[in-house]
Write an enzyme that holds these catalytic residues in place. Structure first.
Site, PDB file in Angstrom:
ATOM      1  N   ASP A 206      -2.648   1.998   6.617  1.00 45.45           N
ATOM      2  CA  ASP A 206      -3.922   1.395   6.248  1.00 45.45           C
ATOM      3  C   ASP A 206      -4.816   1.759   7.425  1.00 45.45           C
ATOM      4  O   ASP A 206      -4.677   1.191   8.512  1.00 45.45           O
ATOM      5  CB  ASP A 206      -3.803  -0.119   6.108  1.00 45.45           C
ATOM      6  CG  ASP A 206      -5.125  -0.724   5.659  1.00 45.45           C
ATOM      7  OD1 ASP A 206      -6.169  -0.330   6.214  1.00 45.45           O
ATOM      8  OD2 ASP A 206      -5.123  -1.568   4.764  1.00 45.45           O
ATOM      9  N   HIS A 207      -5.692   2.722   7.239  1.00 44.98           N
ATOM     10  CA  HIS A 207      -6.341   3.294   8.425  1.00 44.98           C
ATOM     11  C   HIS A 207      -7.241   2.277   9.133  1.00 44.98           C
ATOM     12  O   HIS A 207      -7.585   2.455  10.293  1.00 44.98           O
ATOM     13  CB  HIS A 207      -7.068   4.599   8.099  1.00 44.98           C
ATOM     14  CG  HIS A 207      -8.395   4.423   7.436  1.00 44.98           C
ATOM     15  ND1 HIS A 207      -8.529   4.197   6.102  1.00 44.98           N
ATOM     16  CD2 HIS A 207      -9.651   4.427   7.934  1.00 44.98           C
ATOM     17  CE1 HIS A 207      -9.820   4.075   5.797  1.00 44.98           C
ATOM     18  NE2 HIS A 207     -10.521   4.211   6.897  1.00 44.98           N
ATOM     19  N   HIS A 269      -7.720  -2.779   3.077  1.00 45.17           N
ATOM     20  CA  HIS A 269      -8.482  -2.917   4.317  1.00 45.17           C
ATOM     21  C   HIS A 269      -9.005  -4.349   4.527  1.00 45.17           C
ATOM     22  O   HIS A 269      -8.879  -4.922   5.603  1.00 45.17           O
ATOM     23  CB  HIS A 269      -9.680  -1.966   4.328  1.00 45.17           C
ATOM     24  CG  HIS A 269      -9.323  -0.539   4.025  1.00 45.17           C
ATOM     25  ND1 HIS A 269      -8.130   0.024   4.404  1.00 45.17           N
ATOM     26  CD2 HIS A 269      -9.997   0.449   3.384  1.00 45.17           C
ATOM     27  CE1 HIS A 269      -8.101   1.294   4.009  1.00 45.17           C
ATOM     28  NE2 HIS A 269      -9.223   1.565   3.385  1.00 45.17           N
TER      29      HIS A 269
HETATM   30  C1  BG6 Z   1     -10.766   4.642   2.098  1.00 41.82           C
HETATM   31  C2  BG6 Z   1     -11.334   4.532   0.722  1.00 41.82           C
HETATM   32  O1  BG6 Z   1      -9.536   3.982   2.197  1.00 41.82           O
HETATM   33  O2  BG6 Z   1     -11.680   4.068   3.028  1.00 41.82           O
HETATM   34  C3  BG6 Z   1     -12.695   5.181   0.628  1.00 41.82           C
HETATM   35  O3  BG6 Z   1     -10.451   5.129  -0.213  1.00 41.82           O
HETATM   36  C4  BG6 Z   1     -13.612   4.651   1.701  1.00 41.82           C
HETATM   37  O4  BG6 Z   1     -13.277   4.977  -0.656  1.00 41.82           O
HETATM   38  C5  BG6 Z   1     -12.947   4.691   3.058  1.00 41.82           C
HETATM   39  O5  BG6 Z   1     -14.796   5.445   1.697  1.00 41.82           O
HETATM   40  C6  BG6 Z   1     -13.773   3.971   4.094  1.00 41.82           C
HETATM   41  O6  BG6 Z   1     -13.221   4.188   5.362  1.00 41.82           O
HETATM   42  P1  BG6 Z   1     -14.106   4.044   6.679  1.00 41.82           P
HETATM   43  O7  BG6 Z   1     -13.158   4.272   7.788  1.00 41.82           O
HETATM   44  O8  BG6 Z   1     -15.203   5.059   6.572  1.00 41.82           O
HETATM   45  O9  BG6 Z   1     -14.660   2.640   6.635  1.00 41.82           O
END
Ligand code: BG6
Length: 517
Positions: A206-207, A269
């Site tokens: 989960d980045h 997230h």
């Molecule tokens: C991803 C989603 O997990 O997170 C995308 O699939 C989204 O739709 C992205 O744009 C957002 O990541 P960040 O790091 O730009 O907030």
């Protein structure tokens, strides 16, 4: 025979003091789906930046595995271009690149074909001999989840997975979201995962957990004495979470339309953010102790009453409008989106964590595409001070204190409080005390994928979603998603606005307002 110690990489002086001292052992990292977008935009640029900063072992070996035909050199050239475009440490430094490229290989193969894995295995064993990777394997599945069962199955049957219970070099598997589409499919994926691997070999990405500011939530709460005594229902009126993006679906219409923002952002997230804000102090700074507390929060989420949805949930979909000063098409006119789509691109939820600490404190959550700007923000709204003292002083308005945690961009934390305006009259005005990462620590924080890749090599799963967390999150959202599949339409909002007016009403009914982050 004495074994030579692995070379210790040099630490980039710019980041000295900000870094951990742990350096992983050399291993082979196989990327399934090496020709894809994630590999080019995120994974390889992150690995290059880690190398640039001297955080990876010299023998680290990366093997791209996918369908198209590349030679090692053609793959390297393409990746160099990607690193020049996307890595935090661009432009690429030729000397560092040369070294990095020596550990970069490509194997052409089909995910479902055993012979391809035989070739892959041979290449990996060759690397063990030439690069000192000692049989250690990391399999990164940068592929749609439908491929996960077949890949893990063949890895198992080809003897490419070791059992940690039996000792020997490690095998780990890294899985990208979406981790399921609902509770049943998530359970099935988990079942497949633990058929070939043990839970502690599985790293679910989960980045958001790789973001510095998200990790700082634990330090903010538990390494400071002043916040925790107030971190409960006696002092906190409510909490707001916003994940806003100015972009639309950016060519991912097909995937997004089958998911929607609730599955795409909230299930993973945002519930990670909620659990880090609401969790009890863990008994140790260690993966399972932390994840035990996080999962308790998700389990404590009050069921959403789907029959009285409008009181708790708003779903929206962007129509025509503007984005960053330009005209933007409505969601239904995006490529690969059916013109009658009912998929939500915005959601707002009033949630409750039904436990002793948080009883009856609303957690307002909202996420949306095509919002006026890109911002992820958490704000803790404290109860206002009692006001007998200033009741008759017209210039003083007692307003609630707000602790705002800016996850991105302009990462930082601010505390809003009232102050006397200088001068003979007694007047107050809100002021803010600010901490900004850029000012205090300089430079850009590392990319989330850098941190996460490093942690998989170190074998620390603190920053990865555990099986029960993922399932608990689906269990909470499943009834709502099922109800939406049945009927109803999202409310329209023009692209470039903060969602449909119903989202404002959700808070106004409670005498509150969304904070404009
Ligand atoms: C991803 C989603 O997990 O997170 C995308 O699939 C989204 O739709 C992205 O744009 C957002 O990541 P960040 O790091 O730009 O907030």
């Amino acid at each position: 025979m004495p074994v030579a110690a692995p070379p210790v990489p040099e630490v980039n002086p710019l980041r000295e003091g900000l870094e951990q001292e742990r350096v992983p052992e050399a291993s082979c990292l196989v990327i399934f789906g090496a020709s894809g977008d994630l590999t080019h935009r995120k994974l390889l640029p992150a690995l290059y930046s880690l190398t640039h900063d001297g955080l990876l072992p010299a023998g680290l070996t990366i093997v791209g595995f996918s369908r198209p035909d590349y030679t090692d050199d053609a793959f390297r050239a393409e990746i160099k271009e990607a690193c020049n475009k996307y890595s935090r440490t661009r432009p690429v430094d030729d000397a560092i690149w040369e070294n990095f490229a020596k550990g970069l290989f490509y194997v052409k193969g089909e995910f479902g074909e055993a012979e391809s894995y035989v070739r892959l295995k041979q290449r990996l064993e060759e690397c063990d001999r030439t690069r000192g990777t000692g049989g250690r394997r990391l399999y990164y599945l940068a592929v749609p989840p439908a491929f996960f069962p077949v890949i893990s199955d063949i890895l198992g049957s080809q003897g490419m997975v070791t059992d940690p219970e039996k000792g020997g070099p490690y095998t780990r598997v890294i899985i990208e979201k979406p981790f399921g589409h609902d509770l049943a499919s998530a359970k099935e994926l988990n079942r497949v995962a633990v058929t070939t691997f043990r839970e502690r070999q599985v790293f679910r990405i989960d980045h958001y957990l790789g973001k510095e500011t998200v990790q700082n939530l634990l330090v903010l709460r538990f390494a400071n004495g002043i916040f925790e005594p107030f971190w409960n229902r006696q002092y906190i009126d409510h909490v707001q979470f916003t994940v806003a993006e100015s972009i639309g679906v950016e060519g991912r219409g097909g995937y997004f339309d089958s998911a929607g923002i609730t599955r795409d952002i909230v299930q993973n997230h945002m519930l990670q953010l909620v659990s880090l804000v609401a969790m009890e102090p863990p008994v140790a700074f260690e993966a399972d102790a932390i994840r035990d507390e996080k999962v308790k929060v998700i389990r404590a989420l009050r069921s959403l009453p789907v029959e009285r949805q409008t009181e708790f949930v708003v779903r929206g979909q962007y129509g025509e409008g503007s984005a960053l000063g330009e005209k933007a098409v409505g969601y239904r006119n995006e490529p690969s989106v059916p013109p009658e789509s009912r998929t939500e691109t915005f959601v707002a939820i009033k949630a409750f964590v039904d436990n002793w600490r948080w009883a009856d404190v609303p957690f307002y959550i909202r996420a949306g595409k095509r919002m006026p700007k890109r911002v992820t923000d958490i704000s803790i709204h404290f109860r206002p001070a009692p006001n007998p003292l200033f009741r008759r002083v017209p210039g003083v308005r007692v307003q609630p204190n707000i602790l705002a945690i800016r996850i991105q961009p302009d990462e930082g934390i601010s505390l809003k409080f009232d102050s006397k305006v200088p001068g003979p009259a007694v007047r107050s005005a809100p002021v803010t005390m600010e901490f900004r990462y850029a000012t205090s620590f300089g430079g850009e924080p590392p990319e989330a994928y850098e941190r996460l890749l490093l942690e998989t090599m170190l074998g620390d799963s603190t920053l990865f979603a555990r099986r029960d967390e993922v399932e608990a999150a689906w269990a909470w959202l499943d009834p709502l998603l099922a109800a939406w599949a049945g009927d109803g339409e999202p409310a329209l909002y023009p692209a470039g606005t903060w969602g449909p007016p119903e989202a404002d009403l959700l808070l106004e009914r409670d005498g509150r307002r969304w904070r404009r982050p």
